[in-house]
Motif scaffolding. Structure first.
Motif, PDB file in Angstrom:
ATOM      1  N   GLU A 791       6.097  18.164  12.230  1.00  0.00           N
ATOM      2  CA  GLU A 791       5.261  16.985  11.995  1.00  0.00           C
ATOM      3  C   GLU A 791       5.051  16.808  10.494  1.00  0.00           C
ATOM      4  O   GLU A 791       4.073  17.282   9.927  1.00  0.00           O
ATOM      5  CB  GLU A 791       3.909  17.135  12.699  1.00  0.00           C
ATOM      6  N   PRO A 792       5.970  16.121   9.801  1.00  0.00           N
ATOM      7  CA  PRO A 792       5.905  16.054   8.337  1.00  0.00           C
ATOM      8  C   PRO A 792       5.007  14.951   7.784  1.00  0.00           C
ATOM      9  O   PRO A 792       4.898  14.800   6.566  1.00  0.00           O
ATOM     10  CB  PRO A 792       7.361  15.784   7.954  1.00  0.00           C
ATOM     11  N   GLN A 793       4.349  14.165   8.662  1.00  0.00           N
ATOM     12  CA  GLN A 793       3.620  13.004   8.188  1.00  0.00           C
ATOM     13  C   GLN A 793       2.504  13.362   7.199  1.00  0.00           C
ATOM     14  O   GLN A 793       2.530  12.956   6.027  1.00  0.00           O
ATOM     15  CB  GLN A 793       3.033  12.244   9.379  1.00  0.00           C
ATOM     16  N   LEU A 794       1.518  14.124   7.650  1.00  0.00           N
ATOM     17  CA  LEU A 794       0.413  14.474   6.760  1.00  0.00           C
ATOM     18  C   LEU A 794       0.832  15.386   5.613  1.00  0.00           C
ATOM     19  O   LEU A 794       0.353  15.232   4.481  1.00  0.00           O
ATOM     20  CB  LEU A 794      -0.718  15.111   7.569  1.00  0.00           C
ATOM     21  N   PRO A 795       1.751  16.365   5.841  1.00  0.00           N
ATOM     22  CA  PRO A 795       2.231  17.144   4.702  1.00  0.00           C
ATOM     23  C   PRO A 795       2.846  16.260   3.609  1.00  0.00           C
ATOM     24  O   PRO A 795       2.660  16.525   2.415  1.00  0.00           O
ATOM     25  CB  PRO A 795       3.282  18.061   5.333  1.00  0.00           C
ATOM     26  N   LEU A 796       3.559  15.208   3.987  1.00  0.00           N
ATOM     27  CA  LEU A 796       4.114  14.295   2.982  1.00  0.00           C
ATOM     28  C   LEU A 796       2.990  13.571   2.238  1.00  0.00           C
ATOM     29  O   LEU A 796       3.021  13.424   1.010  1.00  0.00           O
ATOM     30  CB  LEU A 796       5.041  13.281   3.650  1.00  0.00           C
ATOM     31  N   TYR A 797       1.983  13.132   3.001  1.00  0.00           N
ATOM     32  CA  TYR A 797       0.853  12.451   2.363  1.00  0.00           C
ATOM     33  C   TYR A 797       0.173  13.349   1.328  1.00  0.00           C
ATOM     34  O   TYR A 797      -0.335  12.883   0.305  1.00  0.00           O
ATOM     35  CB  TYR A 797      -0.202  12.054   3.405  1.00  0.00           C
ATOM     36  N   SER A 798       0.170  14.666   1.594  1.00  0.00           N
ATOM     37  CA  SER A 798      -0.593  15.588   0.749  1.00  0.00           C
ATOM     38  C   SER A 798      -0.131  15.570  -0.697  1.00  0.00           C
ATOM     39  O   SER A 798      -0.944  15.766  -1.612  1.00  0.00           O
ATOM     40  CB  SER A 798      -0.519  17.014   1.322  1.00  0.00           C
ATOM     41  N   PHE A 799       1.174  15.350  -0.954  1.00  0.00           N
ATOM     42  CA  PHE A 799       1.594  15.279  -2.351  1.00  0.00           C
ATOM     43  C   PHE A 799       1.913  13.846  -2.776  1.00  0.00           C
ATOM     44  O   PHE A 799       1.999  13.558  -3.960  1.00  0.00           O
ATOM     45  CB  PHE A 799       2.764  16.218  -2.652  1.00  0.00           C
ATOM     46  N   ALA A 800       2.062  12.909  -1.801  1.00  0.00           N
ATOM     47  CA  ALA A 800       2.280  11.508  -2.171  1.00  0.00           C
ATOM     48  C   ALA A 800       0.974  10.877  -2.637  1.00  0.00           C
ATOM     49  O   ALA A 800       0.957  10.044  -3.551  1.00  0.00           O
ATOM     50  CB  ALA A 800       2.843  10.731  -0.987  1.00  0.00           C
ATOM     51  N   VAL A 801      -0.144  11.296  -2.058  1.00  0.00           N
ATOM     52  CA  VAL A 801      -1.444  10.723  -2.382  1.00  0.00           C
ATOM     53  C   VAL A 801      -1.840  11.029  -3.820  1.00  0.00           C
ATOM     54  O   VAL A 801      -2.423  10.192  -4.519  1.00  0.00           O
ATOM     55  CB  VAL A 801      -2.507  11.247  -1.405  1.00  0.00           C
ATOM     56  N   GLU A 802      -1.524  12.229  -4.287  1.00  0.00           N
ATOM     57  CA  GLU A 802      -1.933  12.616  -5.642  1.00  0.00           C
ATOM     58  C   GLU A 802      -1.352  11.667  -6.675  1.00  0.00           C
ATOM     59  O   GLU A 802      -1.965  11.379  -7.703  1.00  0.00           O
ATOM     60  CB  GLU A 802      -1.503  14.047  -5.922  1.00  0.00           C
ATOM     61  N   LYS A 803      -0.163  11.125  -6.402  1.00  0.00           N
ATOM     62  CA  LYS A 803       0.477  10.198  -7.329  1.00  0.00           C
ATOM     63  C   LYS A 803      -0.059   8.788  -7.153  1.00  0.00           C
ATOM     64  O   LYS A 803      -0.345   8.085  -8.132  1.00  0.00           O
ATOM     65  CB  LYS A 803       1.986  10.217  -7.104  1.00  0.00           C
ATOM     66  N   GLU A 804      -0.210   8.347  -5.899  1.00  0.00           N
ATOM     67  CA  GLU A 804      -0.571   6.971  -5.633  1.00  0.00           C
ATOM     68  C   GLU A 804      -2.061   6.701  -5.820  1.00  0.00           C
ATOM     69  O   GLU A 804      -2.454   5.625  -6.258  1.00  0.00           O
ATOM     70  CB  GLU A 804      -0.161   6.601  -4.191  1.00  0.00           C
ATOM     71  N   VAL A 805      -2.912   7.649  -5.425  1.00  0.00           N
ATOM     72  CA  VAL A 805      -4.356   7.415  -5.442  1.00  0.00           C
ATOM     73  C   VAL A 805      -5.034   8.122  -6.612  1.00  0.00           C
ATOM     74  O   VAL A 805      -6.122   7.733  -7.035  1.00  0.00           O
ATOM     75  CB  VAL A 805      -4.976   7.876  -4.102  1.00  0.00           C
ATOM     76  N   ALA A 806      -4.375   9.112  -7.164  1.00  0.00           N
ATOM     77  CA  ALA A 806      -4.909   9.895  -8.291  1.00  0.00           C
ATOM     78  C   ALA A 806      -6.067  10.768  -7.832  1.00  0.00           C
ATOM     79  O   ALA A 806      -7.181  10.302  -7.616  1.00  0.00           O
ATOM     80  CB  ALA A 806      -5.342   9.001  -9.436  1.00  0.00           C
ATOM     81  N   ALA A 810      -8.062  17.910  -1.260  1.00  0.00           N
ATOM     82  CA  ALA A 810      -8.921  19.012  -0.829  1.00  0.00           C
ATOM     83  C   ALA A 810      -8.854  19.222   0.678  1.00  0.00           C
ATOM     84  O   ALA A 810      -9.397  20.206   1.181  1.00  0.00           O
ATOM     85  CB  ALA A 810     -10.362  18.742  -1.246  1.00  0.00           C
ATOM     86  N   GLY A 811      -8.210  18.302   1.375  1.00  0.00           N
ATOM     87  CA  GLY A 811      -8.132  18.454   2.834  1.00  0.00           C
ATOM     88  C   GLY A 811      -7.075  17.543   3.440  1.00  0.00           C
ATOM     89  O   GLY A 811      -6.874  16.421   2.999  1.00  0.00           O
ATOM     90  N   VAL A 812      -6.402  18.083   4.446  1.00  0.00           N
ATOM     91  CA  VAL A 812      -5.409  17.316   5.215  1.00  0.00           C
ATOM     92  C   VAL A 812      -5.761  17.537   6.677  1.00  0.00           C
ATOM     93  O   VAL A 812      -5.612  18.654   7.198  1.00  0.00           O
ATOM     94  CB  VAL A 812      -3.980  17.811   4.932  1.00  0.00           C
ATOM     95  N   VAL A 813      -6.252  16.488   7.355  1.00  0.00           N
ATOM     96  CA  VAL A 813      -6.827  16.705   8.677  1.00  0.00           C
ATOM     97  C   VAL A 813      -6.416  15.613   9.668  1.00  0.00           C
ATOM     98  O   VAL A 813      -6.137  14.473   9.293  1.00  0.00           O
ATOM     99  CB  VAL A 813      -8.368  16.754   8.616  1.00  0.00           C
ATOM    100  N   PHE A 814      -6.369  16.028  10.925  1.00  0.00           N
ATOM    101  CA  PHE A 814      -6.254  15.087  12.027  1.00  0.00           C
ATOM    102  C   PHE A 814      -7.660  14.710  12.472  1.00  0.00           C
ATOM    103  O   PHE A 814      -8.535  15.585  12.610  1.00  0.00           O
ATOM    104  CB  PHE A 814      -5.543  15.717  13.235  1.00  0.00           C
ATOM    105  N   GLY A 815      -7.868  13.426  12.725  1.00  0.00           N
ATOM    106  CA  GLY A 815      -9.095  12.990  13.378  1.00  0.00           C
ATOM    107  C   GLY A 815      -8.764  12.712  14.830  1.00  0.00           C
ATOM    108  O   GLY A 815      -8.223  11.652  15.147  1.00  0.00           O
ATOM    109  N   GLN A 816      -9.037  13.686  15.709  1.00  0.00           N
ATOM    110  CA  GLN A 816      -8.665  13.532  17.118  1.00  0.00           C
ATOM    111  C   GLN A 816      -9.709  12.691  17.833  1.00  0.00           C
ATOM    112  O   GLN A 816     -10.856  13.088  17.974  1.00  0.00           O
ATOM    113  CB  GLN A 816      -8.546  14.900  17.788  1.00  0.00           C
ATOM    114  N   VAL A 817      -9.286  11.491  18.266  1.00  0.00           N
ATOM    115  CA  VAL A 817     -10.193  10.559  18.927  1.00  0.00           C
ATOM    116  C   VAL A 817      -9.740  10.404  20.371  1.00  0.00           C
ATOM    117  O   VAL A 817      -9.102   9.413  20.756  1.00  0.00           O
ATOM    118  CB  VAL A 817     -10.211   9.188  18.206  1.00  0.00           C
TER     119      VAL A 817
END
Length: 904
Positions: A791-806, A810-817
């Motif tokens: 499941e590479p979705q959130l792991p990809l976000y973890s280093f893509a966000v640092e560039k896009e959002v600055a 501190a956390g990579v989480v599923f919100g199980q609803v």
């Protein structure tokens, strides 16, 4: 039969030339004997001859009866009754049963009517005593007597003649001396005669007719038997045997006798095509003639061209379900199909994507037309289909509420014509004959005016469909050397070679099948067909004796097993000489595979992706690459896609979208945790209700027929409950502000540009970021730590966000609803940030061996770059991580053919 004179074929031919009548047991034998007579005339050097009077028993009775209508009134013995057709008679039986008190206890009246009509025919054929039936009858017989009385009353009141009593009616005409008689009558193919037929023959003889029985063929020179593994092996051996005999003598006439032709038809076609016509295995409808013919007909409704016609008529009175509208759109028998085939196939896919479980005419009109502005279905416009549907709808609106069957026939024909049926393409000979057979059923349906009152549209279509399904039809083909037929069809015919299969002790003799509506004791007393084991054994012996004398060479076979059940040869053939049949040669494609000198090429790569390559799919591409490179290549590089399967209501994807949209809209208004905590219970409920209303309204615009008022109300209740429960978990977190909702992230990895969207990005008070991905299922954090990162979705976000959002993650989480399981789960740098997520070195967790979240993100980045590099290189090897998991929900098995590895 012992008193009847036997007649050789030569003498029978001379009598036919002298205008004798030959009556056969079935249509096939009539056609065979007619062709044989004509060929004998050709062989005798004649250029012209009179057509022989050869016809089956029932049509002959009908002809004699109808001819009486043309006699002068003074010669008629009375008012001649109107002969009902089989379809009309079946309808009368159903009406009688429907009107009875016992109708409410019956589940399937048409099937009951069929069995009752058969019992009535038995009573007539075997002269069963009506008085005996009424003596303390069981409940079923009591019901039968009541229905039979009702049927007889209907026939008397309306001056109708039923088919079961037709022989008796002809007998009365013969006895009255009012109809002419043939000088000679030859009976052909009758293994036995019923008491009714014997009485008819006596009436003919009393009037001066000579009645003969066509002699059975002489005994063959060679009869052998063999045993084979199962019925499939029997069919294969028979096919190869027939091919060998045909190669020895191309003029041979070969028969293959099968007990249950209809049940085995698919196997027969597949195997005989494989043996005789390998090129047809992949193109069974190529239009080429075959060397074999399966003689037993099928229901007319089973032919595709007729199935399309019935579907069109059904479409006029009700919406079509998914499988139905899909078949109709792709049918080659609708007008314009030859020019709009591809567009209609795409239209089918688009309608499915819209989630349409059923489709009325108005909806198909909408989907098939060109859309102005933003096109919901770009590139899909079927002008011919659209015009046909508009005219079709107009014709439907003109239909009366009720009218006689003949009126409905005119309207049915007009509706079919408006839709261009069957003119989508040129018809084959078989299809042309099938359409003509359908027109005959329509014409017969017009005659129902005399036996039923006005019908509404639904009733008329239902009755017509029933008549079409009851009609057995077999297209006529050229005279081919190999004939595949049932046990009773081969009666009276002569072959050069004959194979009879399926003669095991379990099925030959077959089990008796007495009528459930007649007392078994009476059936046995009158020696009715199929009434007892003794009766069945005697009849089966007679059929076996006839079959063994029907060719110069006869092979009989029996299977050794049926599934796990061991079988033994029938005692009726066990005395025959047993021989060993060599195993059939391998299928043609196996022979090619084994004998060809193949050059093996390992081709695991497709075209490499360069900087200009645009590959859509986002993180789904990497997930697919991790599961199986071939599947990823087909889905994302070749853009292959399976047809959607609409579900009733909303599917899981749509329900998940509703939750995502509702939470996105809520945080659009509330912004941060402090604002959430300041809301009173009433304010919170109002804010959540507003977000849910907007989310449901947006979804309802896409699925207007699904979102009825009640459905929308229930869906809102469900969403409000889920969102409130999830916000309660959110309120327990440390302070945060939502800085990204459906945030677009663009990340380039190994020269592959990936565009994706993060459900939510929270910024903590210290500036660090928490990435939240909503899941309405049951996600597994362990999937982030597999060898190929499942499941590479959130792991990809973890280093893509640092560039896009600055910001530092501190956390990579599923919100199980999910109802009953609402929580956060994932990994964080500090467990206080998000309750439920695991921090570094947490015991018995995925973080146990990591000292920081940064270490985890670095691991993820390396694995994702590896997957992205595979995509860039075009790696497309068939290498699922797990056949049981990766292949279970994969749509591309027919392309990679991984399931055939062991088979080959």
């Amino acid at each position: 039969m012992a008193e009847m004179n036997s007649l050789s074929e030569v003498k029978a031919r001379k009598l036919l030339e002298d205008k004798a009548v030959m009556v056969t047991v079935n249509r096939r034998l009539a056609r065979y004997l007619t062709n044989r007579f004509n060929q004998q005339q050709v062989d005798a050097g004649r250029a012209v001859w009179e057509t022989p009077d050869i016809l089956p028993y029932t049509p002959w009775l009908g002809r004699v009866y109808d001819n009486a209508r043309y006699l002068p009134d003074k010669e008629m013995p009375g008012n001649l009754k109107i002969l009902l057709s089989p379809a009309q008679e079946r309808f009368v039986w159903e009406q009688v049963i429907n009107a009875s008190e016992s109708a409410n206890a019956l589940l399937r009246i048409p099937e009951t009517a069929k069995a009752v009509a058969q019992a009535w025919e038995m009573c007539k054929e075997w002269h069963l005593s009506y008085h005996e039936l009424s003596q303390a009858p069981p409940d079923d017989t009591m019901a039968f007597i009541g229905w039979a009385d009702g049927f007889k009353q209907q026939c008397r009141d309306n001056n109708w003649q039923d088919n079961a009593g037709l022989a008796d009616a002809v007998m009365q005409l013969l006895k009255s001396g009012s109809i002419p008689i043939p000088r000679q009558v030859i009976l052909a193919g009758f293994d036995e005669l019923s008491p009714q037929q014997i009485s008819l023959i006596k009436a003919l003889e009393d009037r001066g007719s000579q009645v003969f029985l066509l002699a059975e063929p002489e005994a063959p020179s060679l009869v052998q038997r063999c045993e084979l593994a199962d019925i499939q092996a029997e069919i294969t051996a028979a096919a190869q045997w027939a091919k060998d005999r045909l190669e020895e003598n191309p003029l041979s006439r070969i028969g293959i006798i099968v007990q249950d032709v209809n049940a085995l038809r698919p196997s027969l076609v597949r195997i005989f095509d494989d043996v005789f016509h390998p090129s047809m295995v992949l193109s069974p409808k190529s239009g080429k003639s075959r060397a074999y013919n399966i003689s037993l007909g099928r229901s007319l409704a089973d032919y595709p061209v007729i199935s399309a016609a019935l579907m069109i008529l059904d479409f006029a009175c009700r919406p079509l379900f998914v499988d139905e509208y899909s078949l109709l759109l792709r049918s080659p028998f609708l007008g314009g199909a030859d020019t709009e085939t591809s567009k209609r196939a795409i239209l089918d896919a688009r309608i499915r994507e819209n989630g349409e479980m059923e489709l009325p005419v108005s909806a198909m009109i909408y989907f098939s037309k060109a859309h102005k502005g933003k096109d919901r279905h770009p590139g899909v416009f079927c002008p011919k289909l659209n015009k046909q549907l508009i005219n079709f709808k107009r014709e439907i609106e003109k239909l009366p509420k009720k009218q006689p069957p003949s009126g409905w026939v005119r309207d049915f024909s007009r509706l079919l014509k408006v839709m261009g049926w069957p003119e989508g393409r040129s018809l084959t000979s078989e299809e042309f004959q099938t359409v003509n057979a359908c027109h005959e059923v329509l014409q017969e349906f017009s005659s129902f005016d005399t036996i039923c009152s006005d019908l509404d549209f639904h009733s008329a279509i239902s009755l017509l469909s029933q008549n079409i399904k009851a009609k057995t039809f077999q297209p006529e083909t050229d005279d081919v050397p190999v004939q595949i037929m049932g046990m009773l069809e081969a009666v009276g015919e002569r072959f050069d070679h004959l194979w009879v299969m399926g003669l095991d002790a379990e099925s030959w003799p077959p089990a008796p099948m007495p009528s459930p509506f007649l007392p078994i004791g009476i059936q046995k007393k009158y020696n009715v067909s199929h009434a007892s084991p003794e009766r069945e054994l005697a009849y089966t012996r007679q059929i076996t004796r006839r079959l063994l004398a029907s060719a110069d060479q006869v092979m009989v076979s029996s299977p050794l097993k049926d599934g796990d059940t061991a079988l033994f040869p029938s005692p009726l053939i066990s005395h025959l000489k047993k021989i060993a049949i060599n195993a059939a040669p391998e299928n043609w494609w196996v022979q090619m595979l084994n004998n060809a000198d193949f050059e093996q090429i390992t081709d695991q790569f497709g075209p490499a992706a360069d900087a200009k390559s645009r590959i859509s799919g986002g993180t789904g591409l990497l997930k697919a690459q991790a599961a199986c490179p071939f599947s990823a290549f087909v889905a994302y590089r070749l853009q292959a896609k399976n047809l959607e399967k609409p579900e009733s209501g909303l599917n899981a994807r749509d329900r998940g979208s509703l939750v995502h949209n509702a939470l996105e809209l809520f945080w659009e208004d509330v912004k941060n945790l402090d604002a959430l905590k300041k809301l009173s219970d009433e304010q919170l409920a109002k804010a959540v209700g507003s977000a849910v209303d907007r989310a449901v309204s947006a979804m309802a615009n896409k699925h207007p027929r699904t979102f009825t008022d009640r459905f929308a109300e229930l869906e809102k209740e469900r969403l409000i409950s889920l969102v409130l429960e999830f916000l309660l978990i959110d309120s327990q977190r440390t302070s945060f502000t939502v800085v990204g909702r459906e945030e677009k992230l663009v990340c380039t990895i190994a020269d592959i540009e990936l565009k994706t969207y993060a459900d939510r990005i929270d910024r903590l008070d210290d500036g660090r970021l928490v990435i939240v991905d909503y899941k309405t299922g049951e996600p597994k954090v362990s999937d982030w730590f597999t060898q190929r990162i499942a499941e590479p979705q959130l792991p990809l976000y973890s280093f893509a966000v640092e560039k896009e959002v600055a910001g530092v993650v501190a956390g990579v989480v599923f919100g199980q609803v999910k109802k009953g399981s609402i929580k956060y789960l994932g990994v964080v740098s500090d467990e206080q940030i998000v309750p439920g997520a695991k921090g570094p070195e947490a015991k018995r967790s995925v973080m146990e061996n990591f000292s920081s979240l940064g270490e985890v993100i670095a691991l993820w980045k390396g694995k994702i770059e590896f997957l992205a590099d595979e995509v860039r290189q075009g790696l497309a090897t068939v290498a699922p991580v797990s056949i049981h998991k990766s292949c279970q929900y994969c749509d591309f098995g027919p392309m990679c053919r991984i399931g055939e590895i062991d088979f080959l």
